[in-house]
Design an enzyme around this catalytic site. Sequence first.
Site, mmCIF file in Angstrom:
data_model
loop_
_atom_site.group_PDB
_atom_site.id
_atom_site.type_symbol
_atom_site.label_atom_id
_atom_site.label_comp_id
_atom_site.label_asym_id
_atom_site.label_seq_id
_atom_site.Cartn_x
_atom_site.Cartn_y
_atom_site.Cartn_z
ATOM 1 N N ASP A 1 0.790 -1.250 0.000
ATOM 2 C CA ASP A 1 0.000 0.000 0.000
ATOM 3 C C ASP A 1 0.823 1.302 0.000
ATOM 4 O O ASP A 1 0.487 2.240 0.740
ATOM 5 C CB ASP A 1 -0.966 0.006 1.204
ATOM 6 C CG ASP A 1 -2.001 -1.104 1.164
ATOM 7 O OD1 ASP A 1 -1.973 -1.918 0.231
ATOM 8 O OD2 ASP A 1 -2.837 -1.170 2.090
ATOM 9 N N ASP B 1 -4.515 -0.785 -1.834
ATOM 10 C CA ASP B 1 -5.806 -0.671 -1.169
ATOM 11 C C ASP B 1 -6.750 -0.091 -2.225
ATOM 12 O O ASP B 1 -6.407 0.902 -2.877
ATOM 13 C CB ASP B 1 -5.637 0.282 0.029
ATOM 14 C CG ASP B 1 -6.578 -0.011 1.185
ATOM 15 O OD1 ASP B 1 -6.862 -1.188 1.470
ATOM 16 O OD2 ASP B 1 -7.031 0.973 1.821
ATOM 17 N N HIS C 1 -10.684 0.605 -2.747
ATOM 18 C CA HIS C 1 -12.072 0.593 -2.262
ATOM 19 C C HIS C 1 -13.043 1.224 -3.256
ATOM 20 O O HIS C 1 -12.737 2.271 -3.842
ATOM 21 C CB HIS C 1 -12.177 1.399 -0.958
ATOM 22 C CG HIS C 1 -11.336 0.893 0.160
ATOM 23 N ND1 HIS C 1 -11.411 -0.395 0.634
ATOM 24 C CD2 HIS C 1 -10.393 1.513 0.941
ATOM 25 C CE1 HIS C 1 -10.554 -0.542 1.644
ATOM 26 N NE2 HIS C 1 -9.919 0.599 1.843
ATOM 27 N N HIS D 1 -17.421 2.738 0.535
ATOM 28 C CA HIS D 1 -17.024 1.482 1.199
ATOM 29 C C HIS D 1 -17.418 1.485 2.675
ATOM 30 O O HIS D 1 -17.361 2.536 3.329
ATOM 31 C CB HIS D 1 -15.500 1.294 1.055
ATOM 32 C CG HIS D 1 -15.017 -0.038 1.483
ATOM 33 N ND1 HIS D 1 -14.445 -0.273 2.718
ATOM 34 C CD2 HIS D 1 -15.051 -1.236 0.853
ATOM 35 C CE1 HIS D 1 -14.133 -1.556 2.807
ATOM 36 N NE2 HIS D 1 -14.480 -2.162 1.689
ATOM 37 N N HIS E 1 -10.679 6.914 1.552
ATOM 38 C CA HIS E 1 -9.302 6.802 1.065
ATOM 39 C C HIS E 1 -9.224 5.721 -0.002
ATOM 40 O O HIS E 1 -10.051 4.804 -0.031
ATOM 41 C CB HIS E 1 -8.338 6.455 2.226
ATOM 42 C CG HIS E 1 -8.592 5.107 2.807
ATOM 43 N ND1 HIS E 1 -9.593 4.849 3.717
ATOM 44 C CD2 HIS E 1 -7.994 3.907 2.568
ATOM 45 C CE1 HIS E 1 -9.598 3.574 4.023
ATOM 46 N NE2 HIS E 1 -8.647 2.962 3.339
ATOM 47 N N LYS F 1 -6.971 -5.051 -2.985
ATOM 48 C CA LYS F 1 -7.748 -5.570 -1.860
ATOM 49 C C LYS F 1 -8.654 -4.482 -1.333
ATOM 50 O O LYS F 1 -8.405 -3.296 -1.544
ATOM 51 C CB LYS F 1 -6.808 -6.071 -0.760
ATOM 52 C CG LYS F 1 -5.926 -4.947 -0.241
ATOM 53 C CD LYS F 1 -4.901 -5.447 0.739
ATOM 54 C CE LYS F 1 -4.049 -4.315 1.255
ATOM 55 N NZ LYS F 1 -4.796 -3.235 1.932
ATOM 56 N N CYS G 1 -2.032 -2.702 7.621
ATOM 57 C CA CYS G 1 -1.903 -3.635 6.500
ATOM 58 C C CYS G 1 -0.598 -4.421 6.505
ATOM 59 O O CYS G 1 -0.587 -5.597 6.130
ATOM 60 C CB CYS G 1 -2.138 -2.902 5.191
ATOM 61 S SG CYS G 1 -3.872 -2.377 5.044
HETATM 62 C C1 VGL Z 1 -4.733 0.667 5.647
HETATM 63 C C2 VGL Z 1 -6.329 1.556 7.010
HETATM 64 C C3 VGL Z 1 -7.287 1.406 6.036
HETATM 65 C C4 VGL Z 1 -3.302 0.280 5.451
HETATM 66 C C5 VGL Z 1 -5.675 0.493 4.647
HETATM 67 O O1 VGL Z 1 -2.839 0.196 4.292
HETATM 68 O O2 VGL Z 1 -2.606 0.055 6.469
HETATM 69 N N1 VGL Z 1 -5.061 1.192 6.821
HETATM 70 N N2 VGL Z 1 -6.956 0.885 4.860
HETATM 71 ZN ZN ZN Z 2 -8.360 0.940 3.323
#
Ligand code: VGL
Ligand code: ZN
Length: 197
Positions: free
Chosen positions: A9, A47, A49, A53, A82, A106, A151
């Site tokens: 990410d 990430d 979404h 979401h 996000h 994901k 993550c």
């Molecule tokens: C993440 C919060 C929400 C991450 C992703 O990449 O750590 N944290 N979505």
């Molecule tokens: Zn996320």
Amino acid sequence: MAHALLVIDVQNDFCPGGALAVPGGDAIVPMINAMMDDFDAVILTQDWHPAGHSSFASAHPGKEPFGMVTMPYGEQVLWPDHCVQGTHGAAFHPDLRTDGDLIIRKGYNPAIDSYSAFFENDHSTNTGLDGYLNSRGIGTVTVVGLATDFCVHFSAVDAAKAGFETRVILDACRGLDMDGSHASAIDSMKNAGVTLA
Ligand code: VGL
Ligand code: ZN
């Protein structure tokens, strides 16, 4: 056995100026780029979404970002919007090398968040990454990226549970550290047998 680098990410929204900025998130990019040549396989995660979401506070009237909500699969932190699919925030940091072997997205299921690159947060919906790594003859997985306490943490624990020798290079990760989440993530990775370097 081959050795894979799993880059979690490293996207604009998790870097300074982004919607869910991780302090210093962009500082790890040069180190990660330099590491990539040392591995047999490089896998990047994104990430990803859909708008609206269920992990977004904005999808829960009356709730604020960083609050909690109970989902059918357990407790879920509510985030600012996000990494919405196709937006600038969801794109990789512009300096990140993206010439890896596989990009895995994901968090696309509207009803389930997905911190781990292996399983969604219901701990049963598989992304297929374990099968990919096994098919490529990977025995060891090194995890870097954002955020250490979410993550990176869940991806590393799931990699270890899936039977891969797993290490996290903490210098090449940055965390959000909400309410002690960094310390508990470190504990949980150690308990899962993850090597922290
Ligand atoms: C993440 C919060 C929400 C991450 C992703 O990449 O750590 N944290 N979505
Ligand atoms: Zn996320």
